[in-house]
Motif scaffolding. Structure first.
Motif, PDB file in Angstrom:
ATOM      1  N   ARG A 101      51.135  24.081  87.763  1.00 40.09           N
ATOM      2  CA  ARG A 101      50.090  24.432  86.858  1.00 40.09           C
ATOM      3  C   ARG A 101      49.648  25.882  87.170  1.00 40.09           C
ATOM      4  NH1 ARG A 101      45.536  20.023  88.436  1.00 40.09           N
ATOM      5  NH2 ARG A 101      44.106  21.590  87.970  1.00 40.09           N
ATOM      6  N   VAL A 102      50.130  26.529  88.045  1.00 32.53           N
ATOM      7  CA  VAL A 102      49.986  28.157  88.258  1.00 32.53           C
ATOM      8  C   VAL A 102      50.732  28.677  87.013  1.00 32.53           C
ATOM      9  CG1 VAL A 102      50.301  30.127  89.677  1.00 32.53           C
ATOM     10  CG2 VAL A 102      49.418  28.068  90.717  1.00 32.53           C
ATOM     11  N   LEU A 103      51.989  28.442  86.919  1.00 32.79           N
ATOM     12  CA  LEU A 103      52.835  28.815  85.815  1.00 32.79           C
ATOM     13  C   LEU A 103      52.333  28.638  84.617  1.00 32.79           C
ATOM     14  CD1 LEU A 103      55.116  30.765  86.131  1.00 32.79           C
ATOM     15  CD2 LEU A 103      56.692  28.772  85.659  1.00 32.79           C
ATOM     16  N   VAL A 104      51.931  27.365  84.482  1.00 32.72           N
ATOM     17  CA  VAL A 104      51.140  26.987  83.150  1.00 32.72           C
ATOM     18  C   VAL A 104      50.070  27.930  82.791  1.00 32.72           C
ATOM     19  CG1 VAL A 104      50.006  25.285  81.596  1.00 32.72           C
ATOM     20  CG2 VAL A 104      51.894  24.710  83.007  1.00 32.72           C
ATOM     21  N   ALA A 105      49.045  28.033  83.699  1.00 28.56           N
ATOM     22  CA  ALA A 105      47.945  28.919  83.360  1.00 28.56           C
ATOM     23  C   ALA A 105      48.503  30.300  83.295  1.00 28.56           C
ATOM     24  CB  ALA A 105      47.067  28.819  84.824  1.00 28.56           C
ATOM     25  N   LYS A 106      49.110  30.964  83.863  1.00 28.96           N
ATOM     26  CA  LYS A 106      50.011  32.100  83.494  1.00 28.96           C
ATOM     27  C   LYS A 106      50.442  31.977  82.046  1.00 28.96           C
ATOM     28  CE  LYS A 106      51.052  33.711  88.193  1.00 28.96           C
ATOM     29  NZ  LYS A 106      50.334  34.907  88.147  1.00 28.96           N
ATOM     30  N   GLY A 107      51.130  31.189  81.701  1.00 32.85           N
ATOM     31  CA  GLY A 107      51.709  31.070  80.230  1.00 32.85           C
ATOM     32  C   GLY A 107      50.556  31.112  79.226  1.00 32.85           C
ATOM     33  N   LEU A 108      49.475  30.263  79.445  1.00 28.41           N
ATOM     34  CA  LEU A 108      48.553  30.149  78.446  1.00 28.41           C
ATOM     35  C   LEU A 108      47.683  31.685  78.424  1.00 28.41           C
ATOM     36  CD1 LEU A 108      47.003  26.646  79.294  1.00 28.41           C
ATOM     37  CD2 LEU A 108      48.131  27.302  77.389  1.00 28.41           C
ATOM     38  N   VAL A 109      47.719  32.266  79.559  1.00 28.74           N
ATOM     39  CA  VAL A 109      46.692  33.577  79.326  1.00 28.74           C
ATOM     40  C   VAL A 109      47.835  34.587  78.529  1.00 28.74           C
ATOM     41  CG1 VAL A 109      45.954  35.504  80.759  1.00 28.74           C
ATOM     42  CG2 VAL A 109      45.266  33.072  81.480  1.00 28.74           C
ATOM     43  N   VAL A 110      49.143  34.778  79.070  1.00 28.52           N
ATOM     44  CA  VAL A 110      49.828  35.819  78.601  1.00 28.52           C
ATOM     45  C   VAL A 110      50.392  35.400  77.011  1.00 28.52           C
ATOM     46  CG1 VAL A 110      52.040  35.155  79.091  1.00 28.52           C
ATOM     47  CG2 VAL A 110      51.672  37.569  78.736  1.00 28.52           C
ATOM     48  N   GLY A 111      50.390  34.274  77.003  1.00 26.83           N
ATOM     49  CA  GLY A 111      50.656  33.648  75.463  1.00 26.83           C
ATOM     50  C   GLY A 111      49.246  33.958  74.382  1.00 26.83           C
ATOM     51  N   SER A 112      48.178  33.732  74.933  1.00 30.39           N
ATOM     52  CA  SER A 112      46.944  33.854  74.013  1.00 30.39           C
ATOM     53  C   SER A 112      46.713  35.233  73.916  1.00 30.39           C
ATOM     54  CB  SER A 112      45.885  33.194  74.793  1.00 30.39           C
ATOM     55  OG  SER A 112      45.927  31.772  75.007  1.00 30.39           O
ATOM     56  N   VAL A 113      47.109  36.166  75.051  1.00 28.49           N
ATOM     57  CA  VAL A 113      46.854  37.603  74.430  1.00 28.49           C
ATOM     58  C   VAL A 113      47.941  38.183  73.460  1.00 28.49           C
ATOM     59  CG1 VAL A 113      47.164  39.861  75.509  1.00 28.49           C
ATOM     60  CG2 VAL A 113      45.770  38.007  76.772  1.00 28.49           C
ATOM     61  N   ALA A 114      49.134  37.387  73.829  1.00 30.51           N
ATOM     62  CA  ALA A 114      50.227  37.934  72.697  1.00 30.51           C
ATOM     63  C   ALA A 114      49.929  37.657  71.307  1.00 30.51           C
ATOM     64  CB  ALA A 114      51.632  37.479  73.432  1.00 30.51           C
ATOM     65  N   LEU A 115      49.347  36.137  71.182  1.00 32.84           N
ATOM     66  CA  LEU A 115      49.153  35.726  69.978  1.00 32.84           C
ATOM     67  C   LEU A 115      48.236  36.518  69.477  1.00 32.84           C
ATOM     68  CD1 LEU A 115      49.278  33.331  67.863  1.00 32.84           C
ATOM     69  CD2 LEU A 115      47.314  32.251  69.183  1.00 32.84           C
ATOM     70  N   ALA A 116      47.059  36.792  70.006  1.00 30.85           N
ATOM     71  CA  ALA A 116      46.068  37.816  69.172  1.00 30.85           C
ATOM     72  C   ALA A 116      46.479  39.260  69.120  1.00 30.85           C
ATOM     73  CB  ALA A 116      44.897  37.757  70.399  1.00 30.85           C
ATOM     74  N   VAL A 117      47.417  39.646  69.850  1.00 31.60           N
ATOM     75  CA  VAL A 117      48.065  40.933  69.636  1.00 31.60           C
ATOM     76  C   VAL A 117      48.794  40.932  68.020  1.00 31.60           C
ATOM     77  CG1 VAL A 117      49.811  42.525  70.307  1.00 31.60           C
ATOM     78  CG2 VAL A 117      47.951  41.791  71.667  1.00 31.60           C
ATOM     79  N   GLY A 118      49.643  39.985  67.852  1.00 31.82           N
ATOM     80  CA  GLY A 118      50.259  39.636  66.852  1.00 31.82           C
ATOM     81  C   GLY A 118      49.443  39.426  65.699  1.00 31.82           C
ATOM     82  N   VAL A 119      48.595  38.334  65.803  1.00 29.28           N
ATOM     83  CA  VAL A 119      47.829  38.213  64.452  1.00 29.28           C
ATOM     84  C   VAL A 119      46.744  39.314  63.980  1.00 29.28           C
ATOM     85  CG1 VAL A 119      45.778  36.660  63.904  1.00 29.28           C
ATOM     86  CG2 VAL A 119      47.683  35.786  65.021  1.00 29.28           C
ATOM     87  N   VAL A 120      46.206  40.168  64.819  1.00 27.25           N
ATOM     88  CA  VAL A 120      45.407  41.102  64.631  1.00 27.25           C
ATOM     89  C   VAL A 120      46.199  42.308  64.120  1.00 27.25           C
ATOM     90  CG1 VAL A 120      43.952  43.063  65.447  1.00 27.25           C
ATOM     91  CG2 VAL A 120      43.665  40.782  66.193  1.00 27.25           C
ATOM     92  N   SER A 121      47.348  42.555  64.465  1.00 21.04           N
ATOM     93  CA  SER A 121      48.204  43.679  63.977  1.00 21.04           C
ATOM     94  C   SER A 121      48.850  43.297  62.485  1.00 21.04           C
ATOM     95  CB  SER A 121      49.368  43.927  64.902  1.00 21.04           C
ATOM     96  OG  SER A 121      48.991  44.099  66.179  1.00 21.04           O
ATOM     97  N   ALA A 122      49.190  41.960  62.502  1.00 23.76           N
ATOM     98  CA  ALA A 122      49.623  41.582  61.078  1.00 23.76           C
ATOM     99  C   ALA A 122      48.511  41.747  60.020  1.00 23.76           C
ATOM    100  CB  ALA A 122      50.336  40.401  61.248  1.00 23.76           C
ATOM    101  N   ALA A 123      47.450  41.017  60.519  1.00 22.15           N
ATOM    102  CA  ALA A 123      46.211  40.972  59.552  1.00 22.15           C
ATOM    103  C   ALA A 123      45.741  42.258  59.085  1.00 22.15           C
ATOM    104  CB  ALA A 123      45.009  40.368  60.259  1.00 22.15           C
ATOM    105  N   VAL A 124      46.179  43.286  59.904  1.00 21.96           N
ATOM    106  CA  VAL A 124      45.649  44.644  59.299  1.00 21.96           C
ATOM    107  C   VAL A 124      46.730  45.294  58.498  1.00 21.96           C
ATOM    108  CG1 VAL A 124      45.289  47.002  60.304  1.00 21.96           C
ATOM    109  CG2 VAL A 124      44.232  45.295  61.478  1.00 21.96           C
ATOM    110  N   MET A 125      47.846  45.193  58.755  1.00 17.23           N
ATOM    111  CA  MET A 125      48.919  45.792  58.215  1.00 17.23           C
ATOM    112  C   MET A 125      49.576  45.132  57.014  1.00 17.23           C
ATOM    113  SD  MET A 125      49.700  48.568  59.667  1.00 17.23           S
ATOM    114  CE  MET A 125      50.796  48.689  58.184  1.00 17.23           C
ATOM    115  N   VAL A 126      49.294  43.879  56.876  1.00 14.36           N
ATOM    116  CA  VAL A 126      49.578  43.505  55.595  1.00 14.36           C
ATOM    117  C   VAL A 126      49.245  43.717  54.217  1.00 14.36           C
ATOM    118  CG1 VAL A 126      50.081  40.970  54.280  1.00 14.36           C
ATOM    119  CG2 VAL A 126      50.830  41.092  56.715  1.00 14.36           C
ATOM    120  N   PRO A 127      47.549  43.642  54.249  1.00 11.04           N
ATOM    121  CA  PRO A 127      46.835  44.137  53.060  1.00 11.04           C
ATOM    122  C   PRO A 127      47.040  45.742  52.851  1.00 11.04           C
ATOM    123  CG  PRO A 127      45.540  43.352  54.765  1.00 11.04           C
ATOM    124  CD  PRO A 127      46.770  42.919  55.405  1.00 11.04           C
ATOM    125  N   PHE A 128      46.570  46.410  54.366  1.00 13.74           N
ATOM    126  CA  PHE A 128      46.672  47.994  54.339  1.00 13.74           C
ATOM    127  C   PHE A 128      47.981  48.268  53.604  1.00 13.74           C
ATOM    128  CE2 PHE A 128      46.725  51.948  56.169  1.00 13.74           C
ATOM    129  CZ  PHE A 128      45.812  52.556  55.474  1.00 13.74           C
TER     130      PHE A 128
END
Length: 516
Positions: free
Chosen positions: A348-375
């Motif tokens: 469960r410790v590793l799962v929790a770490k995976g959810l945290v780092v995966g969610s942060v990385a997901l946000a990084v990618g979505v925000v970056s792409a959402a800005v760069m594709v139209p701009f």
């Protein structure tokens, strides 16, 4: 006799919501490490900065910006250039014609006459919503090497009878309009007809343009320095044009649809298109194409939305470092024992770490792409480079897919870090496994192996960012160097996901068995 009773041992059970507290603890741990937080912010900035640099180079010969490509009914960029002999049809009706020949010329020098016929040269009958490029249409046609086809709205293609048209064996074609439905028929003798297919063109004009057309895309050739495209023209001979239904009663008009051949690299239509009466019909000459725009050498001056996301590589490396560090730093500083003591259920410790780092990385990618594709698209067009328009669903898939790509890569790095307990080694393995195969494949360093590199390595995950599609009716170089992956977008991401899942499962097993 007195006896002392020892109360039975009780095993404490984790309280309900225990995983929620564990997840909150891992998130608190992440956000209190400034290096990780600033790395995530830096990943967003570097993805956007590299994307901006990629769009900075302008076209000096076109300071006012590049001309936008026509957009089809489905939202995709299209080629829509052909020579058209047409009348208006009022309401329902049909057009029937016999195509007795289709000949062509292919040459690298437009001033010289050449011979040959492009495989996807087209001559036939078409119902088109208007003369504007990108407007809805349905067509029945004879092609250079692919027999009779029914095509409509640029991306749809249905096969009919095989064989070439000739004076001895003409191909009879018919389009029948009933409301918004266009039905295509074929015949070898003009007496026995078979249906090829039908198209529902929602919102078709009450008086569409209907008539004869000819077009011919460029032809792929080996130039000695790689694959190129030679311009081509075609001439179709139409006999016995028959009209049925309520026509406007006007005379035939001849027009060039589209100023040139678009991205098909064919001859200028203004110089090569034309029509002359021939018996009871016409001889029509044209060049260009009616088809979706795809990547490859013919579109070297056109950008895709993936071009604005080239910084994903840099952002991915940053998030891989963060993902691996989320577990390896605890081993390096001796904190892993405290973490596992606070939560004995190690998986469960590793799962929790995976959810945290995966969610942060997901946000990084979505925000970056959402800005760069139209701009990036607006900036690129302002600098003189047209951008391949794609349907909204494709654009959303690329944006969300960029986030999923970074999330899968960071979880993959977390798992490898837990397996190896060494940050530098883990980061190197993940980066080499993802970035190196991609670079080798797209740079054509290993031409024979490039397709397999993007099928069986974690680099297959980059396919999720592909916005351009493969069409059998469009000839180009469908290779990684032209932006085409051997796997479909979601299939490619699934390969990366499988690497991450297997590594994560192995990390959970070893974490449970090994001494912290």
């Amino acid at each position: 006799m007195t006896s002392t009773l020892t109360p039975p041992r009780t095993t404490a059970r984790p309280a309900r919501g225990g995983f929620g507290r564990l997840l909150h603890a891992e998130w608190t741990k992440f956000r209190t490490v400034r290096g990780w937080v600033w790395s995530a912010v830096g990943a967003v900035l570097i993805i956007c900065l590299v994307g901006l640099l990629a769009t900075a180079a302008g076209n000096e010969s076109d300071p006012d910006g590049g001309s936008a490509l026509p957009v089809g009914p489905g939202g995709e960029a299209v080629n829509d250039s052909f020579y058209f002999v047409h009348q208006k049809l009022r309401g329902d009706g049909s057009i029937t014609v016999s195509v007795s020949s289709l000949a062509g010329a292919v040459t690298t020098d437009p001033d010289d006459s050449g011979s040959g016929l492009a495989p996807w040269a087209k001559a036939g009958v078409i119902v088109k919503d208007g003369l504007d490029q990108g407007s809805s249409y349905a067509a029945m046609m004879v092609t250079g090497s692919h027999g009779v086809r029914m095509q409509y709205d640029y991306t749809h293609d249905r096969a009919g009878m095989t064989g070439a048209a000739s004076r001895e064996a003409p191909r009879w074609l018919r389009l029948q309009r009933t409301g918004d439905t266009l039905t295509g028929y074929q015949s070898a003798d003009g007496a026995k007809w078979t249906e090829v297919g039908h198209a529902d063109l929602s919102g078709l004009s009450a008086t569409p343009e209907v008539g004869l057309f000819v077009t011919s895309p460029s032809v792929e050739e080996e130039t000695g320095t790689g694959t190129g495209f030679a311009p081509a023209v075609a001439t179709g001979t139409f006999d016995r044009v028959t009209l049925g239904g309520r026509w406007t009663g006007g005379s035939w008009r001849s027009d060039q649809v589209g100023r040139d051949a678009g991205t098909s690299a064919s001859y200028s239509q203004d110089a090569k298109g034309g029509a002359t009466p021939s018996g009871d019909g016409f001889a029509v000459t044209g060049a260009g194409d009616i088809a979706p725009v795809v990547g490859g050498p013919a579109t070297s001056g056109v950008r895709t939305i993936e071009n604005f996301l080239v910084g994903t590589f840099a952002g991915l490396i940053i998030m891989v470092v963060v993902g691996a560090g989320c577990v390896t730093v605890e081993y390096r500083r001796g904190m892993i024992g405290l973490t596992l003591a606070a939560s004995p259920r190690r998986g469960r410790v590793l799962v929790a770490k995976g959810l945290v780092v995966g969610s942060v990385a997901l946000a990084v990618g979505v925000v970056s792409a959402a800005v760069m594709v139209p701009f990036g698209g607006r900036r690129s067009e302002a600098n003189g480079f047209p951008v391949l328009t794609v349907p909204t669903a494709t654009e959303l898939r690329v944006i969300v897919g960029t986030g999923l790509l970074l999330a899968a890569a960071s979880v993959f790095a977390l798992a490898v870090g837990a397996l190896l307990r060494r940050s530098a080694v883990a980061v190197t393995m993940v980066v080499v496994g993802m970035v190196l195969p991609y670079l080798l494949a797209t740079a054509s360093v290993l031409p024979g192996a490039s397709q397999w590199l993007l099928r069986v390595t974690p680099a297959a995950g980059f396919a999720i960012q592909q916005s351009i599609e493969r069409y059998d009716q469009v000839v180009t170089v469908y290779a990684p160097s032209s932006g085409y992956f051997p796997l479909a977008p979601w299939a490619g991401l699934a390969v990366l996901g499988a690497y991450a899942a297997v590594s994560f499962a192995a990390a959970v097993v070893l974490l449970r068995r090994r001494d912290a």
